[in-house]
Design a protein around this motif. Structure first.
Motif, PDB file in Angstrom:
ATOM      1  N   ARG A   1      21.625 -39.715 -34.058  1.00  0.00           N
ATOM      2  CA  ARG A   1      20.569 -39.035 -33.321  1.00  0.00           C
ATOM      3  C   ARG A   1      19.217 -39.134 -34.013  1.00  0.00           C
ATOM      4  O   ARG A   1      18.195 -39.437 -33.368  1.00  0.00           O
TER       5      ARG A   1
ATOM      6  N   ALA B   1      25.158 -35.134 -19.295  1.00  0.00           N
ATOM      7  CA  ALA B   1      24.318 -35.808 -20.286  1.00  0.00           C
ATOM      8  C   ALA B   1      24.182 -37.290 -19.981  1.00  0.00           C
ATOM      9  O   ALA B   1      23.077 -37.855 -20.037  1.00  0.00           O
TER      10      ALA B   1
ATOM     11  N   ALA C   1      25.858 -39.689 -26.544  1.00  0.00           N
ATOM     12  CA  ALA C   1      25.135 -39.028 -25.459  1.00  0.00           C
ATOM     13  C   ALA C   1      24.018 -38.137 -26.006  1.00  0.00           C
ATOM     14  O   ALA C   1      22.922 -38.068 -25.431  1.00  0.00           O
ATOM     15  N   GLU C   2      24.290 -37.452 -27.121  1.00  0.00           N
ATOM     16  CA  GLU C   2      23.264 -36.601 -27.725  1.00  0.00           C
ATOM     17  C   GLU C   2      22.105 -37.441 -28.258  1.00  0.00           C
ATOM     18  O   GLU C   2      20.939 -37.066 -28.110  1.00  0.00           O
TER      19      GLU C   2
ATOM     20  N   GLN D   1      20.158 -38.624 -25.256  1.00  0.00           N
ATOM     21  CA  GLN D   1      19.389 -37.533 -24.677  1.00  0.00           C
ATOM     22  C   GLN D   1      18.135 -37.242 -25.503  1.00  0.00           C
ATOM     23  O   GLN D   1      17.048 -37.022 -24.948  1.00  0.00           O
TER      24      GLN D   1
ATOM     25  N   ARG E   1      21.961 -37.860 -16.912  1.00  0.00           N
ATOM     26  CA  ARG E   1      20.540 -37.706 -17.246  1.00  0.00           C
ATOM     27  C   ARG E   1      20.015 -38.940 -17.971  1.00  0.00           C
ATOM     28  O   ARG E   1      18.925 -39.446 -17.680  1.00  0.00           O
ATOM     29  N   ASN E   2      20.800 -39.422 -18.940  1.00  0.00           N
ATOM     30  CA  ASN E   2      20.379 -40.588 -19.712  1.00  0.00           C
ATOM     31  C   ASN E   2      20.337 -41.852 -18.860  1.00  0.00           C
ATOM     32  O   ASN E   2      19.734 -42.847 -19.263  1.00  0.00           O
TER      33      ASN E   2
ATOM     34  N   PHE F   1      15.679 -39.972 -24.760  1.00  0.00           N
ATOM     35  CA  PHE F   1      15.176 -39.820 -23.392  1.00  0.00           C
ATOM     36  C   PHE F   1      14.156 -38.681 -23.311  1.00  0.00           C
ATOM     37  O   PHE F   1      13.119 -38.790 -22.647  1.00  0.00           O
ATOM     38  N   ASP F   2      14.434 -37.575 -24.000  1.00  0.00           N
ATOM     39  CA  ASP F   2      13.513 -36.431 -23.979  1.00  0.00           C
ATOM     40  C   ASP F   2      12.146 -36.807 -24.552  1.00  0.00           C
ATOM     41  O   ASP F   2      11.104 -36.372 -24.041  1.00  0.00           O
TER      42      ASP F   2
END
Length: 799
Positions: A604, A698, A654-655, A658, A701-702, A661-662
């Motif tokens: 991450r 998640a 996924a985290e 995300q 969204r991604n 992406f944020d």
């Protein structure tokens, strides 16, 4: 005869399913079936009596969901004690002290780190609370069942053990790929749970008898305990809106003999089974000649695990590499991290060492710039949030040690225990948390001057450890590495002691690099000493895995010492170490591909850093999303479907995606990012499981979808109304239990009744493609497949 004695003399018959039998009787409830204990007990009594009549020796209470966080989701947590005691009372009224009363305890419904926010102490308190209630009621057995997270099961066992000395049986559930939802194998479960003071272990639910037999066959090699088999009546299928379990009583009973041959001492059944199944197993049991129980595993090995990885140390195994680099001593970047409360440098060291071949990571936070009892647990937490690898917790601070052990999901290694005033405290911690430990052959008087003295210290610790139920397969012996520059004779004593314990079949470890302290070109001295130690029988080496001289020596010396059959490991290592000249890979050049690689690896912090670097160069956000994030998640999906990675790694990816992406969304204000569609997603009414739903959310969204997540235990009309109100393109529904999947039909029925044309996409552990077609919905077997189906529905699959 008591339970503990009886399972060694004969095989006991458990009961079968409760929930699916209640459903077949027409019982339905918006609340867990546990509420029937107080509001409508007759159906529960009827099911229990049917199992008594069928010949069950053990009857479980109807209390699977009776734990505070589960009841809280349904607004009835204040009735916890009432429901629990009523469950005991009902069961006792049926068995009348002629059978064993086992109190059924299931998962809490909360997610622990790194998948959720629940802490060890919070989960511990939930299980300790309910265990105290059951202890006061005088139950015969604590029956912990259907756990999917090894961390939660460990915590529950520790809490129950603190509350009671009564027998404990611990079961996990596995899928057809022989993994739990969170990636643990039967071997990992057996290795971890067998060290926690339980009386029997096993598997239940999810799969049928043949699958459970395969699970049990793997467990028996890693546990000396009696085993428990509690299969479903096959894998459920749906037909005309109803769930069916296809395994007949005769088919289930036909596995009994083979289960017993593999160490099973309690056999029963789970979802879909009836009293007919149990009666048929009773008949089969009565026809078999059963010998007294003897441990199935006779191999001596020390096992360390994370949630999904297992490292085994034995007399003939390849030496294990324990990475030593996470230690602030003389490392400025780690010291700065401690000063600033920034643990990312420790995480990067962990990732580097794992990539370099470390099988275990030694974690040390000792310094003068931070309080070790505060920072060491946070470092452990941070590393396990990014990586899944067995840990060695290296500290002299008992508080720091215990806090850190609470984060270790599998079986950790304590570094170390010595013969001084801390000995008994550390032995208690090892026993409590099921940890292995390094025996450092130091005493109150300091470094022993002879080989014999070191061995005597080790022998004293073995003797004292036995008083806590700890054995030599819980221990690695460290006979001390001193600098060759000042203590050459001591070096020979160390090697002699290793050789002696190797002949005894005991396992040794050394912090190798101390040998070269005060000398130039330390890597050469370290490597030479390592080769001598391996020849003497060293089983694990604490080294710098980035030192290629050291690692190459370990592979070569191990091959020559006979630990590498056909030199296969050495050959593979040599092939991977061939210099690639001046060639630089495209991934190293292209920052978008570096982002993709970071996401695939679940890093991450690297994903965040690389994304920020890319955006500073004014790269088109759509290119970053398509070539970086989406490319990565598609690769993750391929690896997941081919069992190269498992749910924990998917969640980490996924985290990371995300987070990237944020940053892109904030940078662009969302203006330049085209949405593929809007999805309203929820776990259906009566179901409080949301792990799968959260993962799907998640990944959606991604992948460019706007997701409106309504949470769990959501009524059909709320879902439909929100979809209409928000102008949703798709409704996504999740269910984990057969008792709740029928709520999906309510949603599609409500849409049809009101002529609302919104496609519905469904998924979950019990959901099938045939059921989806039956209710007029689309089916997504996993998060990645769900995205592909959603893209097709939205007409975006070609993009």
């Amino acid at each position: 005869m008591d339970f503990r004695s009886e399972i060694k003399e004969r095989v006991l018959l458990l009961d079968g399913a409760m929930g699916t039998n209640l459903i077949s009787m027409g019982i339905s409830s918006e609340l867990p079936f546990d509420i029937l204990n107080t509001e409508n007990p007759e159906p529960v009594i009827k099911v229990m009596k049917s199992y008594v009549s069928a010949g069950s020796d053990i009857i479980r209470t109807n209390t699977f969901s009776t734990i505070r966080p589960r009841l809280r989701h349904f607004g009835i947590e204040e009735r916890l004690q009432e429901i629990a005691k009523a469950g005991i009372s009902l069961c006792r009224s049926v068995i009348k002290e002629k059978k064993y009363l086992a109190v059924s305890i299931g998962p809490s419904g909360e997610l622990m780190h790194p998948f959720g926010k629940a802490t060890f102490d919070e989960i511990y308190d939930y299980y300790y609370e309910i265990a105290r209630i059951y202890e006061s009621e005088g139950v015969d057995i604590f029956w912990l069942e259907t756990f999917t997270d090894i961390s939660e099961l460990k915590t529950a066992i520790i809490a129950v053990r603190d509350a009671s000395k009564r027998p404990v049986v611990a079961l996990m559930t596995f899928d057809e790929n022989m993994r739990s939802t969170f990636g643990s194998t039967p071997q990992i479960m057996a290795s971890v749970v067998s060290k926690l003071g339980v009386d029997a272990i096993g598997a239940n639910c999810s799969i049928g008898s043949e699958g459970i037999l395969n699970v049990i066959a793997e467990m028996k090699e890693f546990s000396p305990l009696p085993l428990v088999a509690q299969p479903n009546a096959g894998i459920p299928v749906t037909k005309e809106g109803r769930v069916y379990y296809p395994e007949s009583p005769d088919e289930m009973a036909s596995h009994t003999g083979r289960l017993i041959d593999n160490g099973v001492r309690i056999v029963g059944a789970c979802c879909g089974s009836t009293a007919v199944h149990i009666g048929r197993i009773r008949k089969e049991l009565d026809s078999l000649k059963i010998s007294p129980f003897g441990p199935q595993s006779d191999s001596s090995s020390l096992v360390l695990t994370s949630r999904s990885l297992l490292v085994s140390i034995s007399s003939d195994s390849f030496p294990v590499i324990i990475g030593e680099r996470i230690n602030p001593t003389n490392k400025k970047h780690l010291i700065e991290g401690l000063k600033n409360g920034d643990f990312s440098p420790f995480v990067r060291e962990a990732v580097q060492q794992i990539d370099a071949g470390s099988q275990v990571l030694d974690i040390n936070a000792g310094s003068s710039v931070a309080v070790e009892s505060e920072v060491l647990p946070q470092i452990v937490k941070s590393i396990l949030g990014q990586s899944d690898i067995p840990l060695s917790v290296d500290t002299t601070d008992d508080t720091a040690l215990e806090k850190s052990l609470k984060y270790a999901s599998g079986r950790a290694l304590i570094n170390s225990i010595k013969d001084d005033s801390s000995l008994e405290k550390r032995l208690r911690l090892a026993k409590r948390y099921g940890a292995a430990f390094i025996v450092l052959t130091l005493g109150e008087k300091g470094i022993p001057s002879t080989e014999r003295e070191r061995i005597q210290i080790a022998e004293r610790i073995i003797e004292k450890a036995s008083l806590y139920g700890l054995n030599t397969d819980d221990m690695l012996f460290d006979f001390l590495t001193l600098s060759a520059a000042t203590s050459l004779n001591q070096v020979r004593m160390t090697l002699a002691a290793i050789n002696e314990f190797s002949r005894r079949g005991l396992f040794t470890v050394l912090g190798v690099s101390n040998i070269s302290y005060g000398l130039p070109q330390r890597s050469y001295i370290n490597s030479a000493f390592l080769s001598f130690a391996i020849d003497a029988g060293l089983r694990a080496a604490i080294i710098d895995p980035l030192d290629r001289n050291m690692v190459a020596t370990l592979y070569a010396a191990s091959a020559l010492a006979g630990y590498d059959r056909n030199f296969s490991r050495y050959i593979n290592f040599g092939a991977s170490s061939i210099p690639k000249g001046s060639e630089i890979s495209e991934t190293e050049i292209n920052p978008v591909l570096r982002l993709s690689d970071a996401i695939i690896s679940g890093r991450r912090e690297d994903a965040v850093r690389i994304t920020e670097e890319i955006l500073k160069k004014k790269t088109d956000p759509r290119k970053v999303i398509n070539d970086g994030i989406l490319r990565a998640m598609k690769d993750v999906g391929v690896r997941f479907k081919s069992n190269q990675i498992f749910l924990p790694q998917v969640m980490l990816s996924a985290e990371a995606a995300q987070a990237s992406f944020d940053i892109i969304m904030r940078s662009s204000g969302g203006q330049s990012i085209e949405k593929k569609g809007r999805i309203v997603i929820a776990t259906v009414e009566g179901d409080i499981h949301d792990l799968g739903k959260n993962l799907v959310s998640a990944v959606l969204r991604n992948s460019g979808f706007e997701v409106i997540d309504l949470g769990k235990n959501v009524k059909a009309d709320v879902i439909v109304n929100k979809a209409i109100e928000s102008g949703a393109d798709i409704i996504g529904l999740s269910a984990l239990m057969t008792t709740t999947m029928g709520r999906m039909r309510e949603v599609t029925g409500l849409l049809k009744k009101n002529n609302i044309n919104i496609p519905v996409l469904i998924g979950g552990a019990v959901v099938t493609d045939s059921y989806a077609r039956e209710i007029g919905a689309y089916y997504g077997g996993d998060a990645v497949e769900a995205v592909a189906i959603a893209e097709k529905i939205a007409g975006k699959d070609a993009e």
